[in-house]
Design an enzyme around this catalytic site. Structure first.
Site, PDB file in Angstrom:
ATOM      1  N   GLY A   7       0.826  -1.201   0.000  1.00  0.00           N
ATOM      2  CA  GLY A   7       0.000   0.000   0.000  1.00  0.00           C
ATOM      3  C   GLY A   7       0.856   1.245   0.000  1.00  0.00           C
ATOM      4  O   GLY A   7       1.681   1.435   0.898  1.00  0.00           O
ATOM      5  N   ALA A   8       0.654   2.086  -1.014  1.00  0.00           N
ATOM      6  CA  ALA A   8       1.472   3.288  -1.160  1.00  0.00           C
ATOM      7  C   ALA A   8       0.670   4.543  -0.853  1.00  0.00           C
ATOM      8  O   ALA A   8       0.770   5.556  -1.545  1.00  0.00           O
ATOM      9  CB  ALA A   8       2.055   3.361  -2.576  1.00  0.00           C
ATOM     10  N   ALA A  10      -0.359   7.404   2.342  1.00  0.00           N
ATOM     11  CA  ALA A  10       0.503   8.301   3.103  1.00  0.00           C
ATOM     12  C   ALA A  10       1.354   7.559   4.128  1.00  0.00           C
ATOM     13  O   ALA A  10       2.568   7.793   4.246  1.00  0.00           O
ATOM     14  CB  ALA A  10      -0.349   9.372   3.781  1.00  0.00           C
ATOM     15  N   ILE A  11       0.746   6.636   4.887  1.00  0.00           N
ATOM     16  CA  ILE A  11       1.499   5.913   5.912  1.00  0.00           C
ATOM     17  C   ILE A  11       2.462   4.919   5.283  1.00  0.00           C
ATOM     18  O   ILE A  11       3.620   4.793   5.706  1.00  0.00           O
ATOM     19  CB  ILE A  11       0.537   5.200   6.885  1.00  0.00           C
ATOM     20  CG1 ILE A  11      -0.274   6.229   7.679  1.00  0.00           C
ATOM     21  CG2 ILE A  11       1.312   4.288   7.839  1.00  0.00           C
ATOM     22  CD1 ILE A  11       0.570   7.174   8.509  1.00  0.00           C
ATOM     23  N   GLY A  12       2.006   4.186   4.269  1.00  0.00           N
ATOM     24  CA  GLY A  12       2.888   3.235   3.597  1.00  0.00           C
ATOM     25  C   GLY A  12       4.108   3.912   3.011  1.00  0.00           C
ATOM     26  O   GLY A  12       5.237   3.411   3.115  1.00  0.00           O
ATOM     27  N   LYS A 203      -5.184   5.262  20.720  1.00  0.00           N
ATOM     28  CA  LYS A 203      -5.296   5.948  19.428  1.00  0.00           C
ATOM     29  C   LYS A 203      -6.743   6.045  18.976  1.00  0.00           C
ATOM     30  O   LYS A 203      -7.176   7.060  18.424  1.00  0.00           O
ATOM     31  CB  LYS A 203      -4.470   5.185  18.385  1.00  0.00           C
ATOM     32  CG  LYS A 203      -4.677   5.643  16.924  1.00  0.00           C
ATOM     33  CD  LYS A 203      -4.138   7.026  16.671  1.00  0.00           C
ATOM     34  CE  LYS A 203      -4.417   7.514  15.242  1.00  0.00           C
ATOM     35  NZ  LYS A 203      -3.807   6.672  14.208  1.00  0.00           N
ATOM     36  N   ASN A 207      -8.973   9.012  17.379  1.00  0.00           N
ATOM     37  CA  ASN A 207      -9.562   8.871  16.043  1.00  0.00           C
ATOM     38  C   ASN A 207     -11.040   9.223  16.041  1.00  0.00           C
ATOM     39  O   ASN A 207     -11.521   9.960  15.170  1.00  0.00           O
ATOM     40  CB  ASN A 207      -9.420   7.440  15.526  1.00  0.00           C
ATOM     41  CG  ASN A 207      -8.117   7.175  14.806  1.00  0.00           C
ATOM     42  OD1 ASN A 207      -7.584   6.089  14.864  1.00  0.00           O
ATOM     43  ND2 ASN A 207      -7.593   8.172  14.115  1.00  0.00           N
ATOM     44  N   SER A 271      -7.070  11.802   8.473  1.00  0.00           N
ATOM     45  CA  SER A 271      -7.131  10.987   7.255  1.00  0.00           C
ATOM     46  C   SER A 271      -8.562  10.817   6.760  1.00  0.00           C
ATOM     47  O   SER A 271      -8.814  10.785   5.551  1.00  0.00           O
ATOM     48  CB  SER A 271      -6.484   9.620   7.496  1.00  0.00           C
ATOM     49  OG  SER A 271      -7.164   8.908   8.511  1.00  0.00           O
ATOM     50  N   GLU A 283     -13.401   5.194   6.470  1.00  0.00           N
ATOM     51  CA  GLU A 283     -13.167   4.037   7.343  1.00  0.00           C
ATOM     52  C   GLU A 283     -14.167   4.028   8.501  1.00  0.00           C
ATOM     53  O   GLU A 283     -13.785   3.919   9.677  1.00  0.00           O
ATOM     54  CB  GLU A 283     -11.730   4.060   7.872  1.00  0.00           C
ATOM     55  CG  GLU A 283     -10.679   3.748   6.827  1.00  0.00           C
ATOM     56  CD  GLU A 283      -9.290   3.698   7.417  1.00  0.00           C
ATOM     57  OE1 GLU A 283      -8.624   2.664   7.291  1.00  0.00           O
ATOM     58  OE2 GLU A 283      -8.859   4.703   8.017  1.00  0.00           O
TER      59      GLU A 283
END
Length: 321
Positions: A7-8, A10-12, A203, A207, A271, A283
């Site tokens: 997965g590319a 932001a986090i990846g 977290k 969130n 996010s 999500e």
């Protein structure tokens, strides 16, 4: 140690860039414009005090890549069930799979007792493919506290004054695997824990408040934290979330003041707000609906969360139609 980041987003991209800069052997699964840009120009990370570009071995699929020691899944929670078949060929007998995902992770109830004991989180893993085929015995939780955004293909901007990645085995009682310890050796921002569920809820409380209020008001964390009109609502969400955590045996006090202090310096759009404004799916299942499922099963009242979730669902449906 061979590492695959699947997965590319932001986090990846953040993790891939930092690990390669630290000297790790990293491969990246990317698609579309991301894959083209990273292949042509490398992966660029812009931070508050740094700006660097690294070359990346990026691929559109896992076909022919062989097995890896560590796989980091960095796709949205709703995409995880769809990548199971891509993950299986890269898993060896001792491969660990770290899920860098927001919300209640698919492995959360593995080895647990109670209403949902030792079964998949249906909101995140509805067919049980991750739970039964990838396996909770190889799962590592990965709790991310790092504000990132893709600002162009192949370019990720980090807006955190400090970044934190907490890794720990999904099954309680297992020793922290060598892969997690090695990751912590490469990246000072990585810590390891044998009590990953506490980190998940720490977290998740943040969130829930920031995602709900951020999306409904199109506000950054600092704007929410500095709004007297929103603070009471934020506090109510945190308090309800804390009671849901306690129902499954995790004591996480709302700790409102320290969270607000961090948010006041956070000018980053969460996010979920980034996804909402871009017209992407949200999500909701992992960050919010799974929490509601737990609350209902244990008889915990979540009046504020329920109201805000209903409003956000309506808003998301209206803005994507």
């Amino acid at each position: 140690m061979r590492i695959l980041v699947f997965g590319a987003g932001a986090i990846g991209c953040h993790l891939t860039a930092r690990l390669i800069k630290a000297g790790a052997d990293v491969h990246l699964i990317a698609r579309g414009q991301q894959l083209d840009a990273i292949t042509d120009r490398g992966l660029r990370l812009i931070g508050p005090q740094e700006d660097f570009t690294v070359p990346v071995r990026a691929y559109p699929s896992t076909a022919g890549l062989g097995q890896f020691d560590l796989v980091i899944t960095a796709v949205k929670a709703y995409s995880l069930p769809h990548i199971v078949n891509d993950l299986l060929p890269v898993l060896g007998a001792h491969t660990q799979v770290a899920s860098a995902v927001n919300g209640v992770p698919w492995w959360y109830f593995a080895g647990q007792k109670g209403v949902f004991g030792n079964q998949p989180v249906k909101r995140v893993d509805p067919g049980g493919g991750l739970f039964h085929r990838v396996g909770a015995d190889r799962a590592l939780g990965c709790v991310v506290l790092s504000a990132n955004e893709l600002v162009a293909p192949g370019v990720v901007q980090n807006r955190s004054s400090s970044n934190s990645f907490v890794l720990g085995p999904a099954l309680e009682g297992l020793a922290v695997p060598a892969q997690a310890s090695q990751l912590a050796h490469w990246l000072p921002s990585v810590t390891v824990s044998e009590h990953i569920r506490a980190a998940v809820w720490h977290k998740l409380l943040l969130n829930m408040g920031s995602s709900l209020l951020g999306c409904l008001t199109h506000s950054t964390g600092s704007q929410v934290a500095q709004s007297p009109a929103l603070l009471g609502v934020f506090e109510a969400v945190m308090s309800e979330g804390s009671r849901v955590a306690a129902a499954v045996g995790v004591q996480v006090p709302p700790d409102l003041e320290s969270r607000l202090a961090r948010m006041r310096s956070n000018h980053h759009r969460c996010s979920m707000l980034q996804d909402l404004e871009a017209g992407r799916p949200l999500e909701l299942d992992s960050q919010l609906l799974a929490v509601q499922d737990i609350a209902r099963a244990y008889g915990v009242s979540t009046t504020t969360i329920d109201t805000l979730v209903a409003l956000l669902q309506f808003k998301a449906a209206a803005e994507t139609n």
